[in-house]
Structures are given as C-alpha cells and as structure tokens.
Scaffold this motif. Sequence first.
Motif, PDB file in Angstrom:
ATOM      1  N   UNK A 104      47.395  36.499  27.929  1.00  0.00           N
ATOM      2  CA  UNK A 104      48.669  35.772  27.901  1.00  0.00           C
ATOM      3  C   UNK A 104      49.515  36.027  29.144  1.00  0.00           C
ATOM      4  N   UNK A 105      49.216  37.065  29.872  1.00  0.00           N
ATOM      5  CA  UNK A 105      49.927  37.325  31.110  1.00  0.00           C
ATOM      6  C   UNK A 105      51.005  38.392  30.987  1.00  0.00           C
ATOM      7  N   UNK A 106      51.328  38.993  32.127  1.00  0.00           N
ATOM      8  CA  UNK A 106      52.414  39.960  32.210  1.00  0.00           C
ATOM      9  C   UNK A 106      53.206  39.656  33.482  1.00  0.00           C
ATOM     10  N   UNK A 107      54.517  39.702  33.368  1.00  0.00           N
ATOM     11  CA  UNK A 107      55.391  39.303  34.472  1.00  0.00           C
ATOM     12  C   UNK A 107      55.557  40.444  35.472  1.00  0.00           C
ATOM     13  N   UNK A 108      55.396  40.110  36.735  1.00  0.00           N
ATOM     14  CA  UNK A 108      55.661  41.044  37.832  1.00  0.00           C
ATOM     15  C   UNK A 108      56.735  40.410  38.711  1.00  0.00           C
ATOM     16  N   UNK A 109      57.815  41.147  38.911  1.00  0.00           N
ATOM     17  CA  UNK A 109      58.904  40.660  39.761  1.00  0.00           C
ATOM     18  C   UNK A 109      59.189  41.697  40.833  1.00  0.00           C
ATOM     19  N   UNK A 110      59.091  41.259  42.070  1.00  0.00           N
ATOM     20  CA  UNK A 110      59.355  42.145  43.202  1.00  0.00           C
ATOM     21  C   UNK A 110      60.630  41.654  43.881  1.00  0.00           C
ATOM     22  N   UNK A 111      61.671  42.444  43.746  1.00  0.00           N
ATOM     23  CA  UNK A 111      62.968  42.017  44.259  1.00  0.00           C
ATOM     24  C   UNK A 111      63.857  43.219  44.490  1.00  0.00           C
ATOM     25  N   UNK A 112      64.713  43.100  45.499  1.00  0.00           N
ATOM     26  CA  UNK A 112      65.667  44.162  45.752  1.00  0.00           C
ATOM     27  C   UNK A 112      66.992  43.854  45.054  1.00  0.00           C
TER      28      UNK A 112
END
Length: 127
Positions: free
Chosen positions: A119-127
């Motif tokens: 189903x997926x897993x969210x990855x967020x790369x942000x400062x």
Amino acid sequence: QLQLVESGGGLVQPGGSLRLSCVTSGTSYSGAIAWFRQAPGKEREGVSSISTHGGNTHYVEAVRGRFTISRDNDKNTVFLQMNDLKPEDTGVYFCAAAASDFGVIVGDYRADEFHSWGQGTQVTVSS
C-alpha cells in the motif's frame, strides 16, 4: 495470497536517513522484490530491486550510492536504507514482488512484471 506491507517512512531533513521495510506474508514466497516511488503529480518509478537470495541488486541512477537494498528471508523482510536524502526523493514508496529474478539483472521495472504490491509508505524530505 501474497501480501506486502511497507513501513519506515516519515519526515526527514535533507541529508538525513530513513530505513524502509517491506514484510511479505500470506503465502510462502521467494522471488525478486523491488521498491518503487511515486512523487506528487508524477508517474511511479522503479528505485531498486533485489533477487531472491540477495545476490543481485539494481539501483536506478538517481539513488545509486545513496540507497542500499537488502533482505532477510528468515524474517520475510526487504529493507531499503536511504541515506543523504534529497527533496526530490519525496514520494510514496511501494514494494512489489516479481515472479522471477531476471528483471533485477536488467533493471526491468515494468509494472506488469510485478504481481503483488504493498500500500505504500510516505517519505517526505523537507527542511
């Protein structure tokens, strides 16, 4: 029926690390596993893949040298260690199971080569 469940996603700053896991269950399975990702507004793309016993791996150019794929078949788990993350790595990460190992060798990420998806897993790369 084979089931795949991803975990390990989250919010991380640029340059940070995350380790994703993909656990298979539901039926005895041995075969190649691949990680895909889909960024907002973009098509899903292959990221990395690993053969049944881990002897062959493949990485797309965008992640080579930063990501490492591995598997522990005793635990029915495939890992994706992601280091030096960049904002362009943001997206939903999926794992998928293939029927053979051949695609790993040639870097084949065509969706119809994979018969089961998580189903997926969210990855967020942000400062």
